[in-house]
Write an enzyme that holds these catalytic residues in place. Structure first.
Site, PDB file in Angstrom:
ATOM      1  N   THR A 131       0.820  -1.219   0.000  1.00 28.68           N
ATOM      2  CA  THR A 131       0.000   0.000   0.000  1.00 28.68           C
ATOM      3  C   THR A 131       0.853   1.269   0.000  1.00 28.68           C
ATOM      4  O   THR A 131       1.885   1.331   0.663  1.00 28.68           O
ATOM      5  CB  THR A 131      -0.920  -0.021   1.237  1.00 28.68           C
ATOM      6  OG1 THR A 131      -1.617  -1.268   1.252  1.00 28.68           O
ATOM      7  CG2 THR A 131      -1.924   1.111   1.206  1.00 28.68           C
ATOM      8  N   GLY A 134      -0.950   6.962  -2.173  1.00 23.98           N
ATOM      9  CA  GLY A 134      -1.849   7.243  -3.300  1.00 23.98           C
ATOM     10  C   GLY A 134      -2.670   6.062  -3.768  1.00 23.98           C
ATOM     11  O   GLY A 134      -3.589   6.231  -4.580  1.00 23.98           O
ATOM     12  N   GLY A 136      -4.256   1.904  -2.649  1.00 22.54           N
ATOM     13  CA  GLY A 136      -4.352   0.712  -1.805  1.00 22.54           C
ATOM     14  C   GLY A 136      -5.060  -0.391  -2.567  1.00 22.54           C
ATOM     15  O   GLY A 136      -4.442  -1.368  -3.009  1.00 22.54           O
ATOM     16  N   SER A 137      -6.358  -0.192  -2.783  1.00 25.68           N
ATOM     17  CA  SER A 137      -7.138  -1.219  -3.484  1.00 25.68           C
ATOM     18  C   SER A 137      -6.617  -1.457  -4.899  1.00 25.68           C
ATOM     19  O   SER A 137      -6.555  -2.597  -5.360  1.00 25.68           O
ATOM     20  CB  SER A 137      -8.604  -0.793  -3.567  1.00 25.68           C
ATOM     21  OG  SER A 137      -9.121  -0.578  -2.284  1.00 25.68           O
ATOM     22  N   GLU A 249      -4.065 -15.843   2.367  1.00 21.00           N
ATOM     23  CA  GLU A 249      -3.983 -14.603   3.149  1.00 21.00           C
ATOM     24  C   GLU A 249      -5.353 -14.172   3.620  1.00 21.00           C
ATOM     25  O   GLU A 249      -5.529 -13.730   4.747  1.00 21.00           O
ATOM     26  CB  GLU A 249      -3.410 -13.483   2.278  1.00 21.00           C
ATOM     27  CG  GLU A 249      -1.937 -13.609   2.069  1.00 21.00           C
ATOM     28  CD  GLU A 249      -1.434 -12.564   1.089  1.00 21.00           C
ATOM     29  OE1 GLU A 249      -0.525 -12.891   0.351  1.00 21.00           O
ATOM     30  OE2 GLU A 249      -1.962 -11.439   1.079  1.00 21.00           O
ATOM     31  N   GLY A 370      -6.113  -6.401   4.009  1.00 18.92           N
ATOM     32  CA  GLY A 370      -6.138  -7.664   3.262  1.00 18.92           C
ATOM     33  C   GLY A 370      -6.997  -7.528   2.003  1.00 18.92           C
ATOM     34  O   GLY A 370      -7.443  -8.524   1.425  1.00 18.92           O
ATOM     35  N   GLU A 374     -15.219  -4.640  -0.249  1.00 18.31           N
ATOM     36  CA  GLU A 374     -15.816  -4.344  -1.562  1.00 18.31           C
ATOM     37  C   GLU A 374     -14.993  -5.014  -2.669  1.00 18.31           C
ATOM     38  O   GLU A 374     -15.561  -5.490  -3.658  1.00 18.31           O
ATOM     39  CB  GLU A 374     -15.868  -2.824  -1.793  1.00 18.31           C
ATOM     40  CG  GLU A 374     -16.828  -2.082  -0.872  1.00 18.31           C
ATOM     41  CD  GLU A 374     -16.331  -1.961   0.572  1.00 18.31           C
ATOM     42  OE1 GLU A 374     -15.110  -2.072   0.807  1.00 18.31           O
ATOM     43  OE2 GLU A 374     -17.174  -1.763   1.473  1.00 18.31           O
TER      44      GLU A 374
END
Ligand SMILES: Cc1cc2nc3c(=O)[nH]c(=O)nc-3n(C[C@H](O)[C@H](O)[C@H](O)COP(=O)(O)OP(=O)(O)OC[C@H]3O[C@@H](n4cnc5c(N)ncnc54)[C@H](O)[C@@H]3O)c2cc1C
Length: 386
Positions: A131, A134, A136-137, A249, A370, A374
């Site tokens: 991460t 700017g 993460g997902s 994970e 993790g 969503e």
């Protein structure tokens, strides 16, 4: 204290049960007495990693030739469960386990010999740095770069929310070795922090819960790393490598969820049996009984799904969609159950001296890290729409 609720399942052998019991005792004597202090200091004692190594917890599923036990990952699942049952959310075993499995799966023999013994003994604390401030997902949008310079990479960029960040001896960095190739330009590179000039740890971030877990910013400014520290045979495989490990994970987060639910239900039953209102025990009120019945059902149904995942894991067939299901469902149920149990404690549930208050603060992040829930749902939906 005697347990009324536990994790027992048909897939557990005699060895599993013995390991689970000894792990429970280890946590009772070496971890539980310190959780309060660790939460205050914002990090677990470094020493605890060595004790866990000595107790065989760090290498249960690692090969014997590097000091491991050579069992499968289902033993690590029991460690996850028992850690959470011991009331700890600080020790970064989950991340350690993920990183160790990256090394086992993608490192060459020289790299394995360099890092695995230390990971198994507790001498090396690892972190996984995906991460960034700017992004993460959307992992493919990482901006940290690793440019080739002779036999080295030069790493530049910054990471955020990195578990074990303050203590990490090695950091598996997700970086772009080819800025124009999207996901195919991502590689995993191991930075050995002791020798890394230009590497800096930022703040140990103040969090809503998980107070004893060191979660940090990390900075890389022209950090020179040998190209021999690339994980995998060639560059650009990082994204695929990350995806291949995700089932496990994410199932791990589901395991922590069932442990949290078991603990909080057990504690709440004890509480409502003692607390009286309107001349009767809270336990005798129908609302309390129904709420606890619902909570137990949510925990048990989640456990049944986790058990299915464990069978797949032992067969080497745990897939990312099952992991995503375990993650979002487990964390959702955990948050609902903890919230209802807190309500049954009344005002005491809002006081940090009651374990349910800490469980409430700790549980919230399970829906975020993790891979946010969503994103898990998107993954499941994609499997329906291909
Ligand atoms: C305590 C803690 C420990 C962590 N440990 C680590 C670690 O060790 N290593 C590491 O690399 N990271 C770590 N993380 C980071 C974590 O994995 C990210 O926070 C998470 O992936 C979400 O990314 P983000 O925070 O950038 O949120 P964003 O990606 O900005 O998302 C914000 C919101 O938008 C939603 N959203 C985003 N994209 C979509 C989409 N396509 N469809 C629908 N909704 C969407 C998300 O679900 C979320 O609700 C940790 C985080 C915390 C809080």
């Amino acid at each position: 204290m005697e347990r009324k609720i536990d994790w027992n399942a048909p897939w557990m052998t005699e060895e599993h049960l013995m390991f689970k019991e000894s792990t429970r005792k280890f946590f009772e004597s070496e971890l539980s007495p310190h959780t309060e202090r660790w939460a205050e200091q914002g990090v677990v004692d470094r020493d605890f990693w060595f004790k866990a190594g000595e107790a065989g917890l760090l290498g249960a599923s690692a090969p014997e030739e590097f000091g491991g036990v050579g069992a499968d990952q289902s033993f690590d699942a029991l460690t996850m469960y028992e850690q959470a049952r011991a009331g700890d959310s600080g020790w970064g075993f989950g991340v350690h386990n993920i990183c160790t499995h990256y090394i086992m799966a993608y490192a060459n023999e020289e790299q394995k010999a360099r890092w695995l013994p230390g990971l198994i003994s507790g001498e090396i604390v690892p972190a996984l740095a995906m991460t960034e401030p700017g992004t993460g997902s959307d992992l493919q949008a990482v901006r940290t770069t690793a440019d080739k310079d002779g036999d080295d990479y030069i790493i530049n960029g910054s990471k955020i929310f990195i578990s074990n960040g303050q203590q990490a001896d090695i950091v598996i960095v997700v970086a772009k070795t080819d800025k124009d190739a999207g996901g195919r330009g991502i590689s995993l590179i191991v930075v050995e922090t002791a020798d890394a000039e230009g590497f800096a740890r930022g703040r140990n971030l103040k969090k809503l819960g998980m107070k004893a877990q060191d979660t940090s910013e990390l900075f890389f400014e022209n950090v020179r790393v040998p190209r021999a520290n690339l994980l995998g045979e060639q560059e650009g495989q990082g994204f695929i490598h990350l995806m291949l490990q995700l089932g496990w994970e994410r199932a791990n987060i589901g395991i922590a969820a069932i442990a949290a639910m078991d603990t909080v239900i057990e504690e709440t039953v004890r509480y409502v049996q003692e607390r009286k209102a309107f001349k009767q025990r809270l336990m005798d009120m129908q609302n309390t009984r129904f709420k606890l019945a619902e909570a137990k059902t949510k925990a048990d149904v989640t456990k049944a799904y986790i058990n299915e995942c464990m069978v797949k894991l032992i067969d080497g067939k745990l897939d990312p969609v099952s992991g995503a299901t375990a993650k979002w469902w487990g964390s959702q149920m955990q948050c609902e159950v903890v919230d209802e149990c807190l309500q049954l404690h009344g005002g005491y549930g809002y006081m940090m001296e009651y374990p349910v208050a800490r469980a409430y603060a700790d549980s919230r992040v399970q829906k975020i890290y993790g891979g946010a829930n969503e994103i898990q749902k998107e993954l499941i939906a994609r499997s329906l729409d291909n």
